[in-house]
Design an enzyme around this catalytic site. Structure first.
Site, short mmCIF file in Angstrom:
data_model
loop_
_atom_site.label_atom_id
_atom_site.label_comp_id
_atom_site.label_asym_id
_atom_site.label_seq_id
_atom_site.Cartn_x
_atom_site.Cartn_y
_atom_site.Cartn_z
N SER A 25 0.80 -1.12 -0.09
CA SER A 25 0.17 -0.08 -0.07
C SER A 25 0.80 1.39 -0.01
CB SER A 25 -0.84 0.08 1.12
OG SER A 25 -0.43 -0.30 2.43
N HIS A 32 1.46 5.51 6.13
CA HIS A 32 1.20 6.32 4.80
C HIS A 32 1.48 7.73 5.09
CE1 HIS A 32 -1.03 2.56 4.81
NE2 HIS A 32 -0.46 2.21 3.56
N ASP A 76 -2.79 6.41 11.35
CA ASP A 76 -2.22 5.95 10.28
C ASP A 76 -1.07 6.62 10.51
OD1 ASP A 76 -0.94 5.18 7.94
OD2 ASP A 76 -2.57 5.77 6.72
#
Length: 423
Positions: free
Chosen positions: A148, A396, A393
């Site tokens: 990802s 990312h 998160d």
């Protein structure tokens, strides 16, 4: 209690769906340079490889500072404030921006994290120019293969390129893991292909439930992505985050050790070892691919996370609003060890390719040092995390944000590689 490496009905359905998607995707890749002129015939694969090998020399927009750039290490530097240059796109101007990376939409109020630029020690890093980039890759195919974070990278690139031309979305796979975009004015195809370890990884299933424990076959690449290599001109590989799980490691079908298993009868190995082995197998596969001669492979190095006071699932968070200085970061930690394991393998692949005399080329987009310094660039709590039980998160990156420098560096590396063809 029963332990299995393959799941039952639901997993079988998923695998069949993935196979169908892969077949569609491969047909797309091999049929034509223009993905909207699909003519399927038995000779399409051979025809594409021949066509790729017969293309004329790539014409690149002249860069008269190429000699100066060749002497400069783009990856050693620091972040400097830049209040004069606005981001090249916003969360409102990017038509392909994924919701989970739209930090402003989800409540992030500070904007200073967007007002820094990467300054190499001995030169300047030019800002990304979509026209130059698309001109360099006219009639080419570029694929990102990874997890990802690779998707995060291509999302940044799509936002930057869409300021020049909005791409046509040709394919979107399960959970958006595989995507294909086409830029008709440049006949350029851009894609991302899911491969969370690059190698074969089977999750163990106990009594029908997934365990989060994996069997990693370090010497076997995943055919799910490997099948598309002959259709590509440029390839960007990356991976590492999925290795931070309890895993049993195999070579030649034999168990050689484990990560995080804490079993006295199994050799304890570490993540850099496994990552290095996975990249070695991947790069050996590329070097051995007879139909891949001339493929340009770039390795994007490890992207660090910045969880504080815990991990992603134990209350870890990231709420800093500014970068670290060079003195505040540790270049002897696990992030740097992972980066070194990757760099070692691509240098090895480059040497093997040179000895064989093939046309494959290998290069590094080394983002690790720059991104260790950017704890302020993650979504944190500012993302659509309703399905993640409120976890932050910190792996990312927000868009726009520090991750956009990856494409500044990518463009500079491509220009440097092709510098000898500049007129």
């Amino acid at each position: 209690m029963t332990v299995k490496a393959a799941s039952s009905g639901a997993s079988t359905w998923f695998l069949l769906s993935a196979l169908v998607a892969t077949l569609i995707y491969v047909v797309f890749l091999f049929c034509s340079l223009n993905p909207f002129s699909l003519i399927i015939n038995p000779e399409s694969i051979d025809n594409h490889v021949t066509e790729k090998n017969n293309r004329s020399t790539l014409v690149i927009v002249p860069d008269h500072n190429v000699n100066e750039k060749n002497k400069c290490d783009l990856f050693k530097g620091h972040w400097v404030p830049d209040l004069t240059a606005a981001p090249l796109y916003t969360n409102l101007s990017c038509p392909t921006l994924p919701d989970s990376k739209n930090c402003a939409k989800h409540g992030r109020k500070d904007v200073d994290y967007m007002n820094w630029r990467w300054k190499p020690q001995e030169c300047e890093l030019p800002r990304f120019d979509s026209k130059i980039f698309l001109s360099m890759l006219r009639s080419r195919r570029l694929a990102f293969i990874g997890d990802s974070i690779a998707r995060n990278h291509i999302d940044s690139l799509l936002c930057l390129l869409s300021q020049d031309q909005t791409p046509m979305e040709f394919y979107r796979g399960f959970e958006d893991r595989d995507m294909v975009y086409y830029f008709p004015s440049y006949d350029f195809t851009l894609m991302v292909y899911w491969a969370n370890t690059l190698i074969i990884a089977n999750e163990r299933v106990v009594n029908g439930s997934r365990t989060g424990v994996f069997d990693l076959h370090l010497d076997k690449v995943d055919d799910y992505w490997a099948i598309v290599l002959p259709a590509l001109d440029y390839l960007i590989i990356s991976d590492a985050h999925w290795f931070f799980r309890k895993s049993y490691l195999y070579e030649g079908g034999e168990l050689i050790g484990c990560i995080y298993c804490d079993e006295s009868n199994v050799t304890q190995l570490d993540v850099p070892f496994a990552v290095g082995k996975a990249f070695r197998s991947t790069l050996e596969f590329i070097n051995d691919c007879e139909e891949c001669d001339g493929l340009v492979t770039l390795l994007r190095t490890f992207s660090p996370s910045h969880f504080e006071n815990g991990f992603w699932n134990t209350g870890g968070y990231c709420n800093r609003t500014g970068p670290y200085s060079e003195k505040q970061v540790n270049l002897n930690g696990y992030e740097w060890e992972l980066r070194n394991s990757q760099v070692k393998e691509i240098e090895r692949a480059r040497n093997i390719s040179a000895k064989r005399g093939n046309k494959n080329r290998y290069e590094i987009v080394d983002i690790t040092r720059a991104m260790i310094m950017r704890p302020d660039g993650h979504p944190g709590s500012h993302w659509n995390n309703k399905n993640a039980h409120g976890y932050d998160d910190c792996a990312h990156w927000c868009l726009p944000g520090p991750i956009d420098v990856w494409n500044d560096l990518l463009m500079a590396v491509l220009q440097k590689m092709e510098g000898s063809t500049l007129d």
